[in-house]
Design an enzyme around this catalytic site. Structure first.
Site, PDB file in Angstrom:
ATOM      1  N   GLY A  70       0.830  -1.193   0.000  1.00  0.00           N
ATOM      2  CA  GLY A  70       0.000   0.000   0.000  1.00  0.00           C
ATOM      3  C   GLY A  70       0.866   1.245   0.000  1.00  0.00           C
ATOM      4  O   GLY A  70       2.022   1.223   0.431  1.00  0.00           O
ATOM      5  N   GLY A 119       0.153  -4.881   0.823  1.00  0.00           N
ATOM      6  CA  GLY A 119      -1.090  -4.711   0.071  1.00  0.00           C
ATOM      7  C   GLY A 119      -1.122  -5.486  -1.234  1.00  0.00           C
ATOM      8  O   GLY A 119      -2.199  -5.835  -1.734  1.00  0.00           O
ATOM      9  N   GLU A 142       5.682  -5.496   7.626  1.00  0.00           N
ATOM     10  CA  GLU A 142       5.031  -4.440   8.414  1.00  0.00           C
ATOM     11  C   GLU A 142       5.629  -4.199   9.799  1.00  0.00           C
ATOM     12  O   GLU A 142       5.627  -3.070  10.289  1.00  0.00           O
ATOM     13  CB  GLU A 142       3.529  -4.742   8.550  1.00  0.00           C
ATOM     14  CG  GLU A 142       2.725  -4.522   7.282  1.00  0.00           C
ATOM     15  CD  GLU A 142       2.793  -5.694   6.312  1.00  0.00           C
ATOM     16  OE1 GLU A 142       2.201  -5.593   5.223  1.00  0.00           O
ATOM     17  OE2 GLU A 142       3.452  -6.711   6.633  1.00  0.00           O
ATOM     18  N   ASP A 150      -1.572  -6.718   7.737  1.00  0.00           N
ATOM     19  CA  ASP A 150      -3.005  -6.412   7.649  1.00  0.00           C
ATOM     20  C   ASP A 150      -3.566  -7.008   6.360  1.00  0.00           C
ATOM     21  O   ASP A 150      -3.215  -8.113   6.012  1.00  0.00           O
ATOM     22  CB  ASP A 150      -3.228  -4.893   7.765  1.00  0.00           C
ATOM     23  CG  ASP A 150      -2.500  -4.112   6.673  1.00  0.00           C
ATOM     24  OD1 ASP A 150      -1.462  -4.580   6.178  1.00  0.00           O
ATOM     25  OD2 ASP A 150      -2.967  -3.009   6.312  1.00  0.00           O
TER      26      ASP A 150
END
Length: 380
Positions: A70, A119, A142, A150
């Protein structure tokens, strides 16, 4: 390729007789998912879901990456300007897209050539078919950024063999295409030079039957050998150590193994854990453990709560600091706060899993998707 009506054509759409090819098109940014891209992909998946002429979808990336994650730099800018909600809305949209992909009726074929991180896994791993190549490089980095795995990662990491998902999610370990296939992150392995022929064969087959599509992909696939030093060969020690209840116990177990016998791989694994954000390690382990008992929808709803607390920074501002150290200043020397695992109480961890205490703020609401295939219902 037909262009989109989006900003600078960040997702290219090729319309083939019976399928659609979505190409992520920010090669200079390693196809990092911008807000524009997430909006466009969600719109495309929803439109194709209702279009009876579309039998399958292929997703791939332009350049040397599938998708490096992301676009968190934009989210950090929002936080710094005092607007955590704007950043959180990006995740709301992204997690909704992850759920739509995970519960999609039509087969999705993701071609994971190049870098697949964060992502990028969310756009692909939830889909039916994931093709790794000799160029694939997967990671969930992350915890080094002060975040946590996530995009529904607590669902798919917790379902990898043994405790390999805990290892991958906590250390940010990099996996090649052969390792992705071995652990189940990829469903097939195809040499990159054969990918154009595979795409043509899928279009020619004109089928939405997963069995037909799987058979075609298998014609182009082979099982590559794992490298001698692959982490997957160490599944016994990973299971022994990463099955422990706490991060402290995991590190202690690894240190005990390396004290008995010098082992460079274990030493570097310990170093990866010690460099990561302590609060990120704590919430990541709990998230993956909870994910073992939850469907994809519950995982995403919980992860959205967690990401909102990360954005708000009321317990720790490690996400902003991690992005500063890794992405902006690039000194790779983050100053984590709390700085040590022993400074983190259970109450601090609990707050990340609680409902956000803000009268205007809503939990993630997932779209209702009827007529789901059996494989998707099993995920709920």
């Amino acid at each position: 390729m037909a262009s989109t009506n989006g900003e600078t054509d960040q997702v290219l759409v090729e319309q083939r007789s019976c399928g659609r090819i979505f190409m992520l098109n920010r090669p200079k940014q390693l196809n990092a998912l911008s807000n524009v891209m997430v909006s466009r992909l969600l719109e495309l998946f929803l439109a194709c879901r209702e279009d009876s002429s579309v039998k399958f979808i292929i997703v791939k990336g332009k350049g040397r990456a599938f998708c490096a994650g992301g676009d968190v730099a934009a989210v950090v800018r929002d936080i710094k300007q005092g607007n955590w909600k704007l950043g959180a809305e990006y995740f709301r949209k992204e997690f909704t897209m992850n759920y739509v992909i995970a519960t999609y009726r039509k087969p999705q074929v993701s071609i994971l050539s190049g870098i697949v991180m964060g992502g990028g896994a969310g756009v692909s791993v939830h889909g039916r078919f994931r093709i790794a190549t000799e160029n694939s490089l997967f990671a969930m980095p992350e915890t080094a950024l002060g975040l946590f795995p996530d995009i529904g990662a607590s669902y798919f990491l917790s379902r990898l063999p043994g405790f390999f998902g805990e290892f991958v999610g906590l250390t940010g370990a990099r996996l090649d295409g052969a390792e992705m296939l071995a652990c189940g992150l990829a469903t097939h392995f195809v040499e990159s030079e054969r990918l154009p022929l595979l795409e043509e064969a899928l279009v020619k087959a004109n089928s939405s039957d997963p069995v037909v599509i799987s058979t075609i992909i298998e014609e182009f696939s082979h099982a590559p050998n794992l490298k001698r030093n692959s982490a997957y060969h160490r599944l016994d020690v990973i299971n022994k150590c990463f099955s422990r209840r706490t991060i402290e116990d995991i590190i202690a177990a690894l240190e005990k193994v390396v004290a008995d016998k010098k082992d460079d791989w274990i030493s570097s694994t310990i170093q990866s854990l010690k460099k990561a954000s302590p609060i990120s390690l704590k919430i990541s382990l709990r998230s993956i453990r909870e994910g073992r008992l939850q469907g994809i929808g519950k995982c995403l709803i919980r992860e959205f709560r967690m990401v909102c607390h990360v954005m708000r920074g009321e317990v720790s501002k490690d996400f902003v600091e991690g992005c500063r150290a890794i992405l902006f200043d690039k000194d790779r020397n983050p100053k984590w706060e709390p700085s040590k695992l022993e400074l983190i109480s259970d109450e601090m961890v609990d707050r990340y899993f609680s409902k956000v205490d803000d009268g205007d703020w809503e939990d993630l609401k997932l779209p209702i998707n009827s007529n789901l295939p059996a494989y998707a219902i099993a995920k709920l």
